[in-house]
Scaffold this motif. Structure first.
Motif, PDB file in Angstrom:
ATOM      1  N   GLY A 202      36.461 -21.998  60.867  1.00 55.18           N
ATOM      2  CA  GLY A 202      36.908 -23.372  61.020  1.00 55.18           C
ATOM      3  C   GLY A 202      38.244 -23.688  60.375  1.00 55.18           C
ATOM      4  N   ARG A 203      38.726 -22.820  59.504  1.00 55.90           N
ATOM      5  CA  ARG A 203      40.018 -23.065  58.868  1.00 55.90           C
ATOM      6  C   ARG A 203      41.124 -22.820  59.879  1.00 55.90           C
ATOM      7  NH1 ARG A 203      40.446 -20.787  53.326  1.00 55.90           N
ATOM      8  NH2 ARG A 203      39.658 -22.869  52.862  1.00 55.90           N
TER       9      ARG A 203
ATOM     10  N   GLU B 264      44.848 -25.520  52.658  1.00 56.49           N
ATOM     11  CA  GLU B 264      43.731 -26.418  52.935  1.00 56.49           C
ATOM     12  C   GLU B 264      43.026 -26.705  51.625  1.00 56.49           C
ATOM     13  OE1 GLU B 264      40.078 -26.931  56.049  1.00 56.49           O
ATOM     14  OE2 GLU B 264      40.305 -24.951  55.163  1.00 56.49           O
TER      15      GLU B 264
ATOM     16  N   ALA C 169      37.754 -30.459  53.503  1.00 52.24           N
ATOM     17  CA  ALA C 169      37.406 -30.082  54.873  1.00 52.24           C
ATOM     18  C   ALA C 169      38.500 -30.528  55.832  1.00 52.24           C
ATOM     19  CB  ALA C 169      36.077 -30.688  55.262  1.00 52.24           C
ATOM     20  N   GLY C 170      39.478 -29.661  56.053  1.00 49.89           N
ATOM     21  CA  GLY C 170      40.495 -29.939  57.047  1.00 49.89           C
ATOM     22  C   GLY C 170      41.684 -30.740  56.579  1.00 49.89           C
TER      23      GLY C 170
ATOM     24  N   ARG D  60      39.852 -31.106  60.700  1.00 46.81           N
ATOM     25  CA  ARG D  60      38.446 -30.851  61.036  1.00 46.81           C
ATOM     26  C   ARG D  60      37.781 -32.103  61.591  1.00 46.81           C
ATOM     27  NH1 ARG D  60      35.957 -26.006  57.515  1.00 46.81           N
ATOM     28  NH2 ARG D  60      37.899 -24.908  57.178  1.00 46.81           N
TER      29      ARG D  60
END
Length: 185
Positions: free
Chosen positions: A39-40, A68, A71-72, A98
């Motif tokens: 997800g990164r 990062e 979260a995002g 994200r």
């Protein structure tokens, strides 16, 4: 966490995929092949997004690293972060990733928006005043993409970026943070 460094669940922590630590800055991987944390985003994806969405040449970001934290929340920093001390901020927040649609920050628009050649809306004086006050407003003349735009206003003969707006259904929604809003009326 157990004293042996494991997660206390009885399994070998080294078998678990790396996860995002919301309290630490982690440099973005260069490409998808370099990604460890699911997800990164990658540096390549961030540069491609800025070029596709706003027409910003990737060369503009050459002197910067991307990190990062959380979260995002992607940060941009010019320099070398070699000290392992826990810190709260590093450079400035570049964008949030994200979520369904990536969103640039107002500070980023102010810093890098002058390099944008696409999805930029130049506001008239009254529109700019409303926008900076955090007000949403109808703007029917926009014929470009819907979504996040960089709002500019002419200052001393040049179009200067003043923030990020969300354009939907003929309305420009100001995304200027409450602490940055200005009453210029």
């Amino acid at each position: 966490m157990s004293q042996d460094g494991g997660d206390g669940a009885g399994g070998d922590a080294s078998d678990a995929p790396p996860t995002n630590d919301g309290q630490r800055f982690d440099r973005l991987p260069a490409t998808d092949d370099d990604r460890d944390v699911p997800g990164r985003p990658t540096r390549e994806e961030v540069l491609e997004w800025w070029e596709t969405r706003f027409g910003v040449d990737p060369a503009v970001f050459e002197p910067y690293d991307f990190y990062e934290k959380g979260a995002g929340k992607i940060w941009v920093y010019a320099g070398e972060a070699t000290n392992p001390a826990r810190i709260e901020a590093l450079g400035m927040t570049l964008l949030r990733t994200r979520q369904e649609h990536w969103k640039p920050t107002t500070r980023t628009a102010s810093r890098f928006g002058r390099h944008a050649s696409r999805n930029v809306i130049d506001l008239e004086p009254e529109e700019a005043t409303s926008f900076l006050a955090g007000e949403d407003q109808p703007v029917e003349r926009w014929d470009g993409d819907w979504g996040y735009l960089i709002a500019t206003h002419e200052i001393a003969g040049d179009a200067e970026p003043i923030g990020v707006g969300l354009y939907l259904h003929g309305e420009l929604r100001s995304r200027v943070p409450k602490g940055s809003r200005r009453d210029l009326a």
